[in-house]
Each structure stands twice: as structure tokens, then as C-alpha cells.
Design an enzyme around this catalytic site. Structure first.
Site, PDB file in Angstrom:
ATOM      1  N   LYS A 196       0.856  -1.182   0.000  1.00 24.40           N
ATOM      2  CA  LYS A 196       0.000   0.000   0.000  1.00 24.40           C
ATOM      3  C   LYS A 196       0.890   1.229   0.000  1.00 24.40           C
ATOM      4  O   LYS A 196       1.678   1.445   0.921  1.00 24.40           O
ATOM      5  CB  LYS A 196      -0.904  -0.019   1.229  1.00 24.40           C
ATOM      6  CG  LYS A 196      -1.775   1.230   1.343  1.00 24.40           C
ATOM      7  CD  LYS A 196      -2.788   1.077   2.449  1.00 24.40           C
ATOM      8  CE  LYS A 196      -3.622   2.329   2.572  1.00 24.40           C
ATOM      9  NZ  LYS A 196      -4.622   2.204   3.629  1.00 24.40           N
ATOM     10  N   ARG A 206     -10.630   9.927   1.649  1.00 22.27           N
ATOM     11  CA  ARG A 206     -10.472  10.535   2.971  1.00 22.27           C
ATOM     12  C   ARG A 206     -11.621  11.492   3.260  1.00 22.27           C
ATOM     13  O   ARG A 206     -12.030  11.661   4.406  1.00 22.27           O
ATOM     14  CB  ARG A 206      -9.110  11.202   3.076  1.00 22.27           C
ATOM     15  CG  ARG A 206      -8.022  10.122   3.071  1.00 22.27           C
ATOM     16  CD  ARG A 206      -6.624  10.649   3.195  1.00 22.27           C
ATOM     17  NE  ARG A 206      -5.672   9.533   3.071  1.00 22.27           N
ATOM     18  CZ  ARG A 206      -4.365   9.682   2.950  1.00 22.27           C
ATOM     19  NH1 ARG A 206      -3.839  10.906   2.954  1.00 22.27           N
ATOM     20  NH2 ARG A 206      -3.586   8.629   2.841  1.00 22.27           N
ATOM     21  N   GLU A 234       7.526  -6.899   1.235  1.00 24.84           N
ATOM     22  CA  GLU A 234       6.261  -6.768   1.968  1.00 24.84           C
ATOM     23  C   GLU A 234       5.362  -7.981   1.708  1.00 24.84           C
ATOM     24  O   GLU A 234       4.764  -8.536   2.630  1.00 24.84           O
ATOM     25  CB  GLU A 234       5.514  -5.494   1.528  1.00 24.84           C
ATOM     26  CG  GLU A 234       6.111  -4.184   2.052  1.00 24.84           C
ATOM     27  CD  GLU A 234       5.686  -3.903   3.495  1.00 24.84           C
ATOM     28  OE1 GLU A 234       5.068  -4.766   4.136  1.00 24.84           O
ATOM     29  OE2 GLU A 234       6.005  -2.800   3.982  1.00 24.84           O
ATOM     30  N   LYS A 249      -2.088  -1.343  -3.982  1.00 23.14           N
ATOM     31  CA  LYS A 249      -2.960  -0.173  -3.963  1.00 23.14           C
ATOM     32  C   LYS A 249      -2.120   1.087  -4.045  1.00 23.14           C
ATOM     33  O   LYS A 249      -1.117   1.156  -3.336  1.00 23.14           O
ATOM     34  CB  LYS A 249      -3.724  -0.198  -2.647  1.00 23.14           C
ATOM     35  CG  LYS A 249      -4.713   0.900  -2.456  1.00 23.14           C
ATOM     36  CD  LYS A 249      -5.353   0.702  -1.134  1.00 23.14           C
ATOM     37  CE  LYS A 249      -6.141   1.935  -0.792  1.00 23.14           C
ATOM     38  NZ  LYS A 249      -6.521   1.949   0.575  1.00 23.14           N
ATOM     39  N   SER A 275     -10.065   5.727  -5.032  1.00 26.71           N
ATOM     40  CA  SER A 275     -11.004   6.840  -5.165  1.00 26.71           C
ATOM     41  C   SER A 275     -10.533   7.916  -6.142  1.00 26.71           C
ATOM     42  O   SER A 275     -11.308   8.402  -6.953  1.00 26.71           O
ATOM     43  CB  SER A 275     -11.249   7.442  -3.781  1.00 26.71           C
ATOM     44  OG  SER A 275     -10.033   7.869  -3.190  1.00 26.71           O
ATOM     45  N   TYR A 314     -15.055   1.263  -7.423  1.00 25.47           N
ATOM     46  CA  TYR A 314     -16.281   1.995  -7.100  1.00 25.47           C
ATOM     47  C   TYR A 314     -17.377   1.813  -8.142  1.00 25.47           C
ATOM     48  O   TYR A 314     -18.521   2.163  -7.897  1.00 25.47           O
ATOM     49  CB  TYR A 314     -15.949   3.480  -6.877  1.00 25.47           C
ATOM     50  CG  TYR A 314     -15.088   3.642  -5.636  1.00 25.47           C
ATOM     51  CD1 TYR A 314     -15.674   3.612  -4.379  1.00 25.47           C
ATOM     52  CD2 TYR A 314     -13.705   3.733  -5.724  1.00 25.47           C
ATOM     53  CE1 TYR A 314     -14.903   3.685  -3.237  1.00 25.47           C
ATOM     54  CE2 TYR A 314     -12.919   3.809  -4.582  1.00 25.47           C
ATOM     55  CZ  TYR A 314     -13.526   3.783  -3.342  1.00 25.47           C
ATOM     56  OH  TYR A 314     -12.765   3.840  -2.208  1.00 25.47           O
TER      57      TYR A 314
END
Ligand code: PBG
Length: 326
Positions: A196, A206, A234, A249, A275, A314
Site C-alpha cells: 500500500k 479521505r 512486503e 494499492k 477513489s 467503485y
């Protein structure tokens, strides 16, 4: 005698049927996940200005929304809580009567076939907006692990099928796996936000989750956009700790990371088309500068081509119809 050019690539693209037959990858509805924002209160459906087409729903309304998603053929939702009360410890995140557990129960009842994924992170529940417990202005990694594990258990107790830790705390996957297993939630999956990145593309989220840090930023725990070898570390750590699915992401700016992970590891790879990516498409389409639907479908194709079999997006419902009618 054949004439030049002997080898004609255009033969492969001459009509729709041929293109469909020869397509190397297909986005399918089976890997789509629709994010949902659930808030406290009653009878609320509050549109999110910076995320066109998205709204916050209260728990009495979320079941109906989930049913629409299920009926559209989208198999999964990912839940984010927007509680009225926030405090420094993010204590709302571990409340069994909190906004997300209530939403999980409402969704299970209204749309029993949906896979429910719960975000595991403190930023939506802390008054300072950081993803963990603060100690001298910095997120205290190890103090945060307990709360994240506890939050994951509360979500699983409420009926969540998959928990998705997104706090970028070291050791979070293992802490969660141990806690879930001790609570007999062996069948609950962990989808870890393994890579991320600290990203400007999270801006509208946010707004939607009211989770902008009140001071500082997230660069101390989220990844630096210049790194890809670090993403491999990671992912390796998260798989060792027990992650079932790993996520990258944001989406399109990090296609190379998705491809590297897909080629190097044997776990399913997810991508979050975030987003800011969605908002950009909507804004440009509104101005008439691009064909929003086609640009969106092309974005999903690219994520799939890079190796993502699960895409959090979305526009999941719209994506189903775009895929079916391409
Ligand atoms: C953190 C979280 C964030 C997003 C998903 N989970 C925000 C952040 O790290 O600031 C962003 C999603 C998006 O932008 O669509 N719990």
C-alpha cells in the site's frame, strides 16, 4: 506467390467475434468488489461529493443497497465505517455494537450470497486520523497490533468472510491470524494490503471516510512510490504471516508491481482501483473530454492483464454491464 506483408496482424482483429476469441485476458464479474461506506444514524443516504455515484449509508439502509449490488451480479462488498464518535485510541473499531458489525449483520440478512470484506484499520475511528495508536506523534506499531487483531475478531464475530488489514503495521497479518484462529475463525480469510503506497490518489476516500490525518502524513508507514523491490519483501512477509490474498494499492499507477507480484508468488493478487482514479475518470467524462465508460473498462482490462484477479472498484455494478456488453 504471396505478397508483402505476408504476416498480417490485422487478421486477428477483423471482427468482434474474432477479438473475443483471441482475447488473452477477460475481466469477469466474479473478481469484482464494491466498496461501501456505512455511517451511524438512521435513514441516511448521504452522497459523497468527491466520489460521484457513491454515498454513505446508515445501517438501516445498507441492506437494501447490498441487495442491489448482489442482484447486479457483483459477488463481494468491502466495508468502511464512518462512526459519529472518534477518539485517540479508535475504540469504536472494537465495539461489537459499532457501525461496521451492525452493517455486516444487516447485509448478511438482506443479501446472504454476498462475500463481506471488512477493512481493518484505525484511521476511520481515531480523532487524529492516523491508522494506529499514536505515541509522541508517531504510530506505535506494536501497540497498534493488539487493536487491529481485536478489530478483526469483532468483524469476524459479526459474520465477516474476509478481513482486510490496511494499516501497514508490521506484523499485522500474523497478529490477526493468531487472534482469529484462537477465536475459532479459521475459515475467515485475510486479504492483506501488502503493498500500500502513500498516495495522493486517496484524496476523495479521505473525504468519504472523514479520515484525513489532522497532522503529518502516512509516509512513515505506507510505501514510497519509487519502490518496487520493497513491495516484494512486503508481500513475502505477509504470505509468511498467513495472508491468503495480497493486494496492491492504488491500481493503474502500480501495474508493474501487480505484474511482478503475480509472476513471483502463487497467491491470488488483488488490486484497488482507488477513489482518486475513479474521481479522475468521472471528472474528465463530465467535461466531455473522455468516454468515461470506455476509459473505465480499459482501466479494468489493464489491471486484469497485469495479473489482478480481484479488483476493488467503485463502479463494480457498472463494470458488470460493461463487460457483458463490450
Ligand atoms: C485506510 C484506507 C484508505 C483507503 C482504503 N483503506 C485510505 C488511506 O490510507 O488514507 C483508500 C481507498 C481509496 O482511495 O479508494 N483504511
Amino acid at each position: 506467390m504471396s505478397s508483402f506483408p505476408f504476416r498480417r496482424m490485422r487478421r486477428l482483429r477483423q471482427n468482434r467475434a474474432m477479438r473475443e476469441m483471441l482475447a488473452e485476458t477477460h475481466v469477469t464479474r466474479h473478481g469484482l468488489v464494491q466498496p461501501l461506506f456505512v455511517c451511524d444514524g438512521d435513514a441516511i443516504e448521504r452522497p459523497i461529493g468527491s466520489l460521484p455515484g457513491q454515498a454513505q449509508f446508515s445501517c438501516d439502509r445498507i441492506g437494501e443497497r447490498a441487495k442491489q449490488i448482489q442482484d447486479a451480479g457483483v459477488p463481494a462488498v468491502m466495508l468502511f465505517g464512518v462512526p459519529d464518535n472518534k477518539d485517540p485510541e479508535g475504540s469504536g473499531s472494537v465495539d461489537p455494537a459499532g457501525v461496521v458489525p451492525r452493517a455486516i449483520r444487516a447485509i448478511s440478512e438482506a443479501a446472504s450470497e454476498l462475500i463481506i470484506i471488512g477493512d481493518v484499520c484505525l484511521c476511520e475511528f481515531t480523532d487524529h486520523g492516523h491508522c494506529g495508536i499514536l505515541q509522541n506523534g508517531d504510530v506505535d506499531n506494536d501497540a497498534t497490533l493488539d487493536v487491529l487483531a481485536h478489530q478483526a475478531q469483532v468483524l469476524a464475530d459479526a459474520g465477516c468472510d474476509i478481513v482486510a488489514p490496511s494499516a501497514m503495521a508490521d506484523g499485522q497479518v500474523q497478529a490477526i491470524r493468531e487472534r482469529l484462529d484462537a477465536a475459532e475463525h479459521q475459515n475467515v480469510l485475510i486479504l492483506s494490503y501488502a503493498a500500500k503506497y502513500a498516495s495522493a490518489f486517496y484524496g476523495p476516500f479521505r473525504d468519504a471516510a472523514q479520515s484525513t490525518p489532522s497532522s503529518g502524513d502516512r509516509r512513515g508507514y505506507q510505501m514510497d512510490s519509487r519502490n518496487s523491490r520493497e513491495a516484494m519483501q512486503e508481500v513475502a512477509l505477509d504470505i509468511d504471516e498467513g495472508a491468503d490474498i495480497v493486494m496492491v494499492k492504488p491500481g493503474l499507477p502500480y501495474l508493474d508491481i501487480v505484474a511482478r507480484i503475480h509472476d513471483a508468488f502463487e497467491v491470488p493478487v488483488a488490486s484497488y482501483h482507488v477513489s482518486g482514479e475513479w474521481a479522475q475518470l468521472q471528472a474528465a467524462a463530465d467535461k466531455g473530454w473522455i468516454d468515461g465508460d470506455q476509459a473505465y473498462l480499459e482501466s479494468l482490462d489493464s489491471l486484469r492483464r497485469a495479473g489482478a484477479s480481484i479488483i476493488v472498484t467503485y463502479g463494480a455494478e457498472k463494470a458488470v454491464s460493461l463487460i457483458e456488453n463490450r
